[in-house]
Write a protein that holds these residues in place. Structure first.
Motif, PDB file in Angstrom:
ATOM      1  N   ASP A   1       0.783  -1.262   0.061  1.00 27.17           N
ATOM      2  CA  ASP A   1       0.125  -0.001   0.125  1.00 27.17           C
ATOM      3  C   ASP A   1       0.963   1.297   0.118  1.00 27.17           C
ATOM      4  OD1 ASP A   1       0.739   0.467   2.618  1.00 27.17           O
ATOM      5  OD2 ASP A   1      -0.622  -0.678   3.619  1.00 27.17           O
ATOM      6  N   ALA A   2       0.208   2.370  -0.050  1.00 32.23           N
ATOM      7  CA  ALA A   2       1.094   3.593  -0.031  1.00 32.23           C
ATOM      8  C   ALA A   2       2.216   3.950   1.107  1.00 32.23           C
ATOM      9  CB  ALA A   2      -0.042   4.756   0.043  1.00 32.23           C
ATOM     10  N   ALA A   3       1.840   3.187   2.321  1.00 32.22           N
ATOM     11  CA  ALA A   3       2.838   3.118   3.326  1.00 32.22           C
ATOM     12  C   ALA A   3       3.836   2.288   3.180  1.00 32.22           C
ATOM     13  CB  ALA A   3       2.083   2.714   4.572  1.00 32.22           C
ATOM     14  N   SER A   4       4.131   1.455   2.193  1.00 35.53           N
ATOM     15  CA  SER A   4       5.021   0.459   1.898  1.00 35.53           C
ATOM     16  C   SER A   4       6.313   1.002   1.568  1.00 35.53           C
ATOM     17  CB  SER A   4       4.657  -0.960   1.180  1.00 35.53           C
ATOM     18  OG  SER A   4       3.304  -1.490   1.485  1.00 35.53           O
ATOM     19  N   ARG A   5       7.247   0.788   2.315  1.00 33.25           N
ATOM     20  CA  ARG A   5       8.612   1.359   2.009  1.00 33.25           C
ATOM     21  C   ARG A   5       9.518   0.696   0.931  1.00 33.25           C
ATOM     22  NH1 ARG A   5      13.801   2.908   6.363  1.00 33.25           N
ATOM     23  NH2 ARG A   5      14.964   3.872   4.732  1.00 33.25           N
ATOM     24  N   TYR A   6       9.528  -0.508   1.008  1.00 32.79           N
ATOM     25  CA  TYR A   6      10.016  -1.524  -0.063  1.00 32.79           C
ATOM     26  C   TYR A   6       9.202  -2.250  -0.716  1.00 32.79           C
ATOM     27  CZ  TYR A   6      14.171   0.315   2.591  1.00 32.79           C
ATOM     28  OH  TYR A   6      15.205   0.902   3.200  1.00 32.79           O
ATOM     29  N   VAL A   7       8.883  -2.203  -2.035  1.00 39.16           N
ATOM     30  CA  VAL A   7       8.081  -2.844  -2.920  1.00 39.16           C
ATOM     31  C   VAL A   7       8.626  -3.374  -4.087  1.00 39.16           C
ATOM     32  CG1 VAL A   7       5.775  -2.749  -4.147  1.00 39.16           C
ATOM     33  CG2 VAL A   7       6.189  -1.127  -2.264  1.00 39.16           C
ATOM     34  N   PHE A   8       8.112  -4.676  -4.574  1.00 37.13           N
ATOM     35  CA  PHE A   8       8.836  -5.369  -5.721  1.00 37.13           C
ATOM     36  C   PHE A   8       7.684  -5.688  -6.630  1.00 37.13           C
ATOM     37  CE2 PHE A   8       8.203  -9.348  -3.250  1.00 37.13           C
ATOM     38  CZ  PHE A   8       8.077 -10.227  -4.383  1.00 37.13           C
ATOM     39  N   THR A   9       8.038  -6.010  -7.517  1.00 37.85           N
ATOM     40  CA  THR A   9       7.004  -6.825  -8.658  1.00 37.85           C
ATOM     41  C   THR A   9       7.687  -7.657  -9.477  1.00 37.85           C
ATOM     42  OG1 THR A   9       4.950  -6.459 -10.021  1.00 37.85           O
ATOM     43  CG2 THR A   9       6.804  -5.133 -10.632  1.00 37.85           C
ATOM     44  N   THR A  10       7.177  -8.795 -10.302  1.00 41.14           N
ATOM     45  CA  THR A  10       7.736  -9.676 -10.947  1.00 41.14           C
ATOM     46  C   THR A  10       6.439 -10.258 -12.172  1.00 41.14           C
ATOM     47  OG1 THR A  10       7.213 -11.822  -9.894  1.00 41.14           O
ATOM     48  CG2 THR A  10       9.391 -10.623  -9.388  1.00 41.14           C
ATOM     49  N   PRO A  11       6.653 -11.004 -12.859  1.00 39.21           N
ATOM     50  CA  PRO A  11       5.734 -11.559 -13.698  1.00 39.21           C
ATOM     51  C   PRO A  11       4.774 -12.450 -12.860  1.00 39.21           C
ATOM     52  CG  PRO A  11       7.646 -11.959 -14.928  1.00 39.21           C
ATOM     53  CD  PRO A  11       8.188 -11.118 -13.616  1.00 39.21           C
TER      54      PRO A  11
END
Length: 450
Positions: free
Chosen positions: A432-442
């Motif tokens: 969410d907007a408060a998440s400091r470290y975010v990732f995405t993959t397929p």
């Protein structure tokens, strides 16, 4: 005359940014300013049945654009329109510029090559005359491809001039249903002075890079504020200004305007420096996006990235230490090395901890060096019926390369996911907007907003 602009696209179910198609919007703006009634249907975000929309609007001309991953959808749509709609169907954009004859085979009447701003209004004027579109009457309009009465391919003269970006109108965002989009976007340049082998950003604007003047950019920013008030803006250019002094000078100009905007930019790692980051943060930059691509010097060299892994690491570190949010994009599967080389980006990520990490598989894009010379690099190009695989979040097992298997790609991407989770990164599906470290993959169902 009534003109409908259509962005034909699959709805990628959260895998792509919800942003208005800027190039199509410019053509629509020019058309509206020429006195025509203009409508836009963006199938990437609008779920209405397109035939119902056509029936309601009753356009005289439909102008379509689409990207290569949506080519099968586009072929279906154009063929159905041809049997349902009596007016002219025009096609433009990157894919149509690269494959005009195929697009004519789908049912388009005329393909506009290159920069459509130079041809759209003269072509509409010619269509408005209601006579047959013969070779003689179209000859004076450059960059057109169409079929004559015998089915033969006709091409008009090549356009020698390029669009002067300073002379383009400010794109009228109000032509779109803005409730369908997550943010505003600005584009201030065309093409790129670099030559990365995986990129096709030169098409359809030619290979000579151009950028708007600072005064023209500031004019558009002021228009956006007048229209919509304080806002956060995605600066869609591949590179935020190409010259160091121009970047710094623009920041000083923007500071003097005191506009209530925040913005997100993209920049090459070798152009990131501490003085610039301080200036950017002072005028509202809230995130810097770096197309890192790889942590392997060997893979970067094969891709002609003209950058070293150490420079990527330094750029991320500068942003993180300054407190500027840093987003990084990485490719798995670039030619030039196996599993060990493909995983080297993880070492940089562990040491620097950028705020956002987007990992996807390499796909060859039509018009890129890797596409045009695929065999040389061990790349097996898909057939047109598999062009949907040319998106960064498709199943990696559907891609075929000599140097790495689809299963190996899958396993490497899984290792990225597992390592990022162990480092404390949260997948985009859960962030969410408060998440400091975010990732995405397929393997995630949704990607970042911007």
């Amino acid at each position: 005359m009534n003109v409908l602009f259509m962005n034909i696209s699959k709805q990628w179910e959260g895998r792509t940014y919800r942003e208005y198609p800027y190039g199509l919007g410019i053509l629509a703006t020019l058309t509206a300013q020429a006195g025509y009634d203009v409508h836009i249907l963006d199938m990437a975000v609008d779920s209405r049945d397109y035939l119902t929309v056509v029936k309601e609007i009753r356009p005289d001309v439909i102008a379509v654009s689409f990207l290569s991953p949506s080519v099968q959808k586009a072929a279906e749509v154009i063929r159905r329109l041809k049997g349902f709609f009596e007016g002219k169907i025009l096609a433009g954009g990157i894919h149509s510029t690269l494959y005009p004859e195929a697009v004519l085979d789908y049912g388009a009447d005329i393909v506009m090559l290159g920069e459509g701003e130079l041809t759209i209004v003269p072509l509409l004027r010619r269509i408005e005359e209601e006579g047959p579109l013969t070779e003689d009457c179209l000859a004076g309009i450059p960059n057109l491809v169409y079929r004559d009465g015998f089915g033969g391919i006709c091409r008009t003269m090549a356009q020698k001039q390029s669009v002067d970006l300073d002379l383009l109108p400010i794109m009228d965002r109000n032509l779109f249903d803005l409730s369908l989009y997550d943010h505003h976007t600005i584009l201030t340049s065309r093409c790129c002075p670099y030559g990365c082998r995986f990129c096709c950003s030169w098409a359809p604007g030619g290979k000579r890079g151009r950028i708007m003047s600072s005064d023209r950019i500031l004019q558009e920013l002021e228009w956006l504020v007048d229209q919509y008030g304080a806002l956060t803006l995605y600066w869609g250019d591949e590179i935020f200004f190409w010259e160091r002094e121009a970047r710094l000078a623009f920041c000083r100009q923007l500071k003097g305007r005191r506009l209530p905007i925040k913005f997100i930019i993209q920049l090459r790692a070798d152009l990131v420096e501490e003085p610039l980051i301080k200036e950017l943060m002072a005028v509202g930059c809230v995130k810097l996006c770096i197309g890192a691509e790889s942590g392997s010097d060997r893979l970067l060299e094969t891709a002609n990235k003209r950058i070293r892994a150490a420079q990527i690491e330094k750029a991320i570190d500068i942003c993180v230490k300054a407190g500027l949010a840093c987003k990084t994009w990485w490719m798995v599967g670039l030619p030039g090395g196996g599993r060990e080389e493909q995983l080297k980006a993880l070492d940089i990520i562990k040491r620097t901890m950028p705020n956002e990490v987007a990992v996807h598989q390499f796909v060859p894009l039509p018009g890129s060096e890797f596409w045009d010379h695929a065999k040389q690099y061990g790349i097996h190009l898909p057939k047109e019926t598999s062009f949907e695989n040319l998106n960064y979040y498709s199943d990696p097992k559907n891609l075929v390369y000599d140097y790495i298997s689809g299963q190996e790609l899958y396993d490497i991407l899984k290792q990225y996911e597992e390592t990022l989770l162990s480092l404390g990164y949260i997948p985009t599906d859960q962030a969410d907007a408060a998440s400091r470290y975010v990732f995405t993959t397929p393997f995630q169902n949704t990607t970042f907003n911007i």
